[in-house]
Design a protein around this motif. Structure first.
Motif, mmCIF file in Angstrom:
data_model
loop_
_atom_site.group_PDB
_atom_site.id
_atom_site.type_symbol
_atom_site.label_atom_id
_atom_site.label_comp_id
_atom_site.label_asym_id
_atom_site.label_seq_id
_atom_site.Cartn_x
_atom_site.Cartn_y
_atom_site.Cartn_z
ATOM 1 N N LYS A 142 0.836 -1.215 0.000
ATOM 2 C CA LYS A 142 0.000 0.000 0.000
ATOM 3 C C LYS A 142 0.864 1.257 0.000
ATOM 4 O O LYS A 142 0.494 2.278 -0.596
ATOM 5 N N ASN A 143 2.033 1.168 0.653
ATOM 6 C CA ASN A 143 2.922 2.323 0.767
ATOM 7 C C ASN A 143 4.042 2.320 -0.264
ATOM 8 O O ASN A 143 4.986 3.118 -0.154
ATOM 9 N N HIS A 144 3.942 1.437 -1.259
ATOM 10 C CA HIS A 144 4.971 1.377 -2.298
ATOM 11 C C HIS A 144 5.067 2.717 -3.031
ATOM 12 O O HIS A 144 4.063 3.437 -3.179
ATOM 13 N N THR A 145 6.255 3.025 -3.489
ATOM 14 C CA THR A 145 6.496 4.307 -4.177
ATOM 15 C C THR A 145 5.527 4.541 -5.329
ATOM 16 O O THR A 145 5.110 5.674 -5.584
ATOM 17 N N PHE A 146 5.156 3.463 -6.039
ATOM 18 C CA PHE A 146 4.306 3.595 -7.217
ATOM 19 C C PHE A 146 2.818 3.451 -6.896
ATOM 20 O O PHE A 146 1.976 3.528 -7.785
ATOM 21 N N SER A 147 2.483 3.216 -5.630
ATOM 22 C CA SER A 147 1.095 2.938 -5.247
ATOM 23 C C SER A 147 0.238 4.192 -5.251
ATOM 24 O O SER A 147 0.663 5.261 -4.810
ATOM 25 N N SER A 148 -1.006 4.032 -5.679
ATOM 26 C CA SER A 148 -1.982 5.125 -5.609
ATOM 27 C C SER A 148 -2.539 5.281 -4.204
ATOM 28 O O SER A 148 -3.281 6.220 -3.930
ATOM 29 N N GLY A 149 -2.214 4.330 -3.330
ATOM 30 C CA GLY A 149 -2.750 4.357 -1.974
ATOM 31 C C GLY A 149 -3.939 3.443 -1.780
ATOM 32 O O GLY A 149 -4.423 3.270 -0.660
ATOM 33 N N LYS A 150 -4.419 2.846 -2.865
ATOM 34 C CA LYS A 150 -5.533 1.896 -2.790
ATOM 35 C C LYS A 150 -4.999 0.470 -2.747
ATOM 36 O O LYS A 150 -4.111 0.104 -3.534
ATOM 37 N N LEU A 151 -5.544 -0.348 -1.835
ATOM 38 C CA LEU A 151 -5.087 -1.727 -1.667
ATOM 39 C C LEU A 151 -6.254 -2.698 -1.722
ATOM 40 O O LEU A 151 -7.214 -2.588 -0.957
#
Length: 300
Positions: free
Chosen positions: A176-185
């Motif tokens: 969820k906190n990955h650099t490329f993540s939109s924040g949605k999991l």
């Protein structure tokens, strides 16, 4: 009638699928399973034919090549202080996704035998559909999936179940906190992985935006903590898991949780796994389309 997608359908008696389910979940030994199959004596179906059809052939399960130009996959480690200290999984990112072009994420949870090729292919299918997919391997503390499901199943039994759950919680937060993540999991899981979806819907709380358990048993408690909408998939012939849904559904209803449940007629536990004769193409494709639509609705 069941069949692998690249072969003509095989007419295997339902009792053989029931015995396989007992064997796959550790209720009977491989020796007992094979001995029972040997008693069937059905014309045209040798013991070898039935055994080959019921056990995994992972060459059949690859829908998306590992070197597909639209995705990029690699193995990465993550910290899991409440689990086994360190975890490892298969991370697959769609082409073009970076800090400036983020994408929603989906955690993929495997069955009771480690991160096998079928689950890796599921991760690639999700990446092909535009999601950053991450499939952890619960067997990483023991050296990882051994390349053999029987050995993987035995290995997974030796691990502390609570630590496995903690590893997947850590993996979900890492993703969820990955650099490329939109924040949605989102999360999808199969069999034991379906149980993990149900459990992490509780443990992750607001951090999980959508969960899809395939033939997964429920957690034991804490259902009031669920906030993510859930989409459940069940096999009509899967008496073991369906028996737990009888008690789980009223709890979700009483608590006012958001869920949908789909049951697929005349299919067995594991019907989405296209590496064995339990695979049912029509049900698997419908369930997967529903899964992608569900993620699109809640993660986009």
């Amino acid at each position: 009638m069941q069949g692998n997608k690249n072969n003509a359908p095989l007419v295997i008696p339902q009792v053989a699928f029931d015995w396989y389910d007992e064997y796959a979940h550790g209720d009977i030994s491989r020796r007992t399973f094979l001995a029972r199959l040997g008693t069937l004596g059905i014309a045209g179906l040798t013991l070898g034919t039935m055994t080959a059809a019921l056990t995994q052939n992972y060459a059949l399960a690859e829908q998306i090549s590992f070197n597909d130009p639209d995705i990029k996959g690699r193995y990465v480690e993550f910290d899991s202080p409440n689990g086994h200290g360190k975890g490892r999984g298969y991370l697959v990112v769609p082409k073009g996704v970076d800090e400036m072009n983020e994408a929603p994420t989906v955690l993929v949870a495997h069955e009771n035998r480690g991160l096998n090729p079928y689950i890796e292919d599921v991760a690639r299918r999700l990446a092909k559909a535009g999601y950053i997919a991450f499939a952890p391997d619960a067997l990483f503390p023991l050296g990882g999936y051994p390349g053999n499901d029987d050995e993987g199943r035995t290995m997974q039994k030796t691990l502390d179940g609570e630590k496995i759950v903690a590893d997947f919680i850590a993996a979900g937060r890492f993703l969820k906190n990955h650099t490329f993540s939109s924040g949605k999991l989102g999360m999808v899981g199969f069999c034991f992985g379906g149980y993990l979806v149900n459990q992490l819907a509780i443990d992750l709380g607001d951090d999980l935006d959508a969960g899809v358990p395939f033939y997964g048993t429920p957690a034991k408690s804490g259902f009031e903590k669920i906030t993510a909408p859930l989409q459940m998939h069940f096999a009509a012939l899967d008496q073991r898991v369906n028996g737990t849904w009888v008690d789980y559904q009223p709890i979700l209803d009483q608590l006012g949780k958001t869920y949908t449940a789909h049951t697929y007629a005349d299919v067995n536990h594991g019907f989405h796994n296209d590496s064995t004769a339990r695979y049912n193409e029509a049900a698997a494709e419908l369930a997967w389309q529903r899964t992608l639509e569900f993620f699109k609705e809640h993660l986009a």
